[in-house]
Design an enzyme around this catalytic site. Structure first.
Site, PDB file in Angstrom:
ATOM      1  NE  ARG A 238      -4.222  -1.415  -0.056  1.00 23.50           N
ATOM      2  CZ  ARG A 238      -4.653  -2.471  -0.668  1.00 23.50           C
ATOM      3  NH1 ARG A 238      -3.388  -2.370  -1.201  1.00 23.50           N
ATOM      4  NH2 ARG A 238      -5.541  -2.766  -0.843  1.00 23.50           N
ATOM      5  CD  GLU A 267      -2.941   3.599  -5.258  1.00 19.98           C
ATOM      6  OE1 GLU A 267      -4.035   2.593  -5.104  1.00 19.98           O
ATOM      7  OE2 GLU A 267      -1.672   3.388  -4.827  1.00 19.98           O
ATOM      8  CG  HIS A 285      -2.845  -0.870  -6.776  1.00 19.41           C
ATOM      9  ND1 HIS A 285      -3.167  -0.467  -6.183  1.00 19.41           N
ATOM     10  CD2 HIS A 285      -2.920  -1.731  -6.956  1.00 19.41           C
ATOM     11  CE1 HIS A 285      -3.657  -1.299  -3.958  1.00 19.41           C
ATOM     12  NE2 HIS A 285      -3.171  -1.813  -5.165  1.00 19.41           N
TER      13      HIS A 285
HETATM   14  C1  GLV Z   1      -4.793  -5.203  -3.493  1.00 23.01           C
HETATM   15  O1  GLV Z   1      -4.372  -4.310  -3.805  1.00 23.01           O
HETATM   16  C2  GLV Z   1      -5.427  -5.653  -2.882  1.00 23.01           C
HETATM   17  O2  GLV Z   1      -5.808  -5.315  -1.406  1.00 23.01           O
HETATM   18  O3  GLV Z   1      -6.402  -6.874  -2.980  1.00 23.01           O
END
Ligand code: GLV
Ligand code: GLV
Length: 319
Positions: A238, A267, A285
């Protein structure tokens, strides 16, 4: 009567078909992030909401719908949801662990290899027509074999990254809240280190912790200062785990050599300093972004909603 569900985005075809078959489904056909008022309007009167990691499911959103019984997050991380408010109202929150572990580990290695072997820089050189032919000293990267990988966070994803490290002939050290059992340390040939030692010993540091109050800005200036100047930092967890501003300064000054980032503090905004640096690889991501994985995540979401609405405990309840 079918249970009523609100879905905040569009999911892969197979998942959409199954959702429509099982539920009275309302979804955001615009397929873009919803504002808070749109979210509240969308889920009005619905028993279940399927949320994305990019949706802020806060106290106001949760409180707006007295019919709500389950928030099924289409992600393994659930830092986007106000768990306290949900649990105080008896609303279940679920996630999608397990199914995205291997995809995320693969993407982590894509970043490690891209950085170590300067793949995006090479691609840019060829594409822009500036390549003049094989050159004995052009775009030299670094060998992975014999180098030390430091994994911070040895949960499912950290361990999947660890399994792949052996294939690249890397030495493995890790840090985790709890030390792994002996059996697993042996399996991964991984040695536990205090965070400070891991930082000074690792050639590549990869982050696999969830975002919590404790891990926000875990990687700050002081931490970056401890790392080797030739070290690479990889974040597929994250964004806010890394102080992006401090990272930009560290990369510019050569405090560390490079960074591979799949996640960002705000983001889809990316710190402008990062965009100008050659020694970073930036991805939008993509950790779980494979057809198989995103489909499996959808089926886990369905299973969890059905469990909660059927009056049994959700297999992937969190909090
Ligand atoms: C992706 O970042 C998730 O947490 O599934
Ligand atoms: C996520 O699935 C983790 O435990 O790393």
């Amino acid at each position: 009567m079918k249970p009523s569900v609100f879905l905040t985005r569009i999911l892969p075809d197979q998942v959409m078909a199954e959702l429509k078959r099982r539920f009275d489904l309302k979804y955001n056909a615009l397929d873009r992030p919803l504002t808070q008022p749109e979210m509240i309007r969308g889920m009005r009167g619905r028993q279940a909401v399927i949320s994305m990691l990019s949706d802020r499911v806060d106290a106001e959103v949760i409180g707006s719908n007295p019919a709500l019984r389950v928030i099924a997050n289409y992600a393994v991380g659930y830092n986007n949801i106000d768990l306290k408010t949900a649990s105080s109202r008896g609303i279940a929150v679920t996630n999608t662990p397990g199914v995205l572990t291997e995809a995320t580990a693969d993407l982590t290695w894509s970043l490690i290899l891209s950085l170590a072997r300067r793949v995006p820089e090479g691609d840019r050189l060829v594409r822009t027509g500036r390549w003049t032919g094989w050159n004995p000293t052009q775009l030299l990267g670094m060998d992975l074999t014999g180098r030390t990988l430091g994994i911070i966070g040895m949960g499912r994803i950290g361990q999947a990254v660890a399994r792949r490290a052996f294939g690249f002939g890397m030495r493995l050290i890790y840090h985790n809240r709890h030390r792994l059992p002996d059996r697993l340390e042996k399996k991964y040939r991984a040695s536990y280190q205090p965070l400070s030692r891991l930082l000074t010993a690792a050639d590549i540091v990869s982050l696999h912790v969830p975002l919590t109050h404790e891990t926000r800005h875990l990687i700050h200036r002081g931490v970056l200062d401890r790392m080797k100047s030739a070290a690479l930092l990889v974040n597929t967890a994250r964004g806010p785990i890394v102080d992006e501003k401090a990272l930009v300064i560290a990369l510019k000054k050569g405090t560390i050599a490079g960074a591979g980032l799949d996640v960002f503090e705000e983001e889809p905004k990316v710190h402008p300093g990062l965009l100008r640096l050659p020694n970073v690889v930036l991805l939008p991501h993509l950790g779980s972004a494979t057809v198989e994985t995103r489909t499996k995540m959808g089926f886990i979401v369905i299973e969890n909603i059905q469990a909660v609405l059927g009056g049994t405990r959700a297999p992937n309840a969190v909090g």
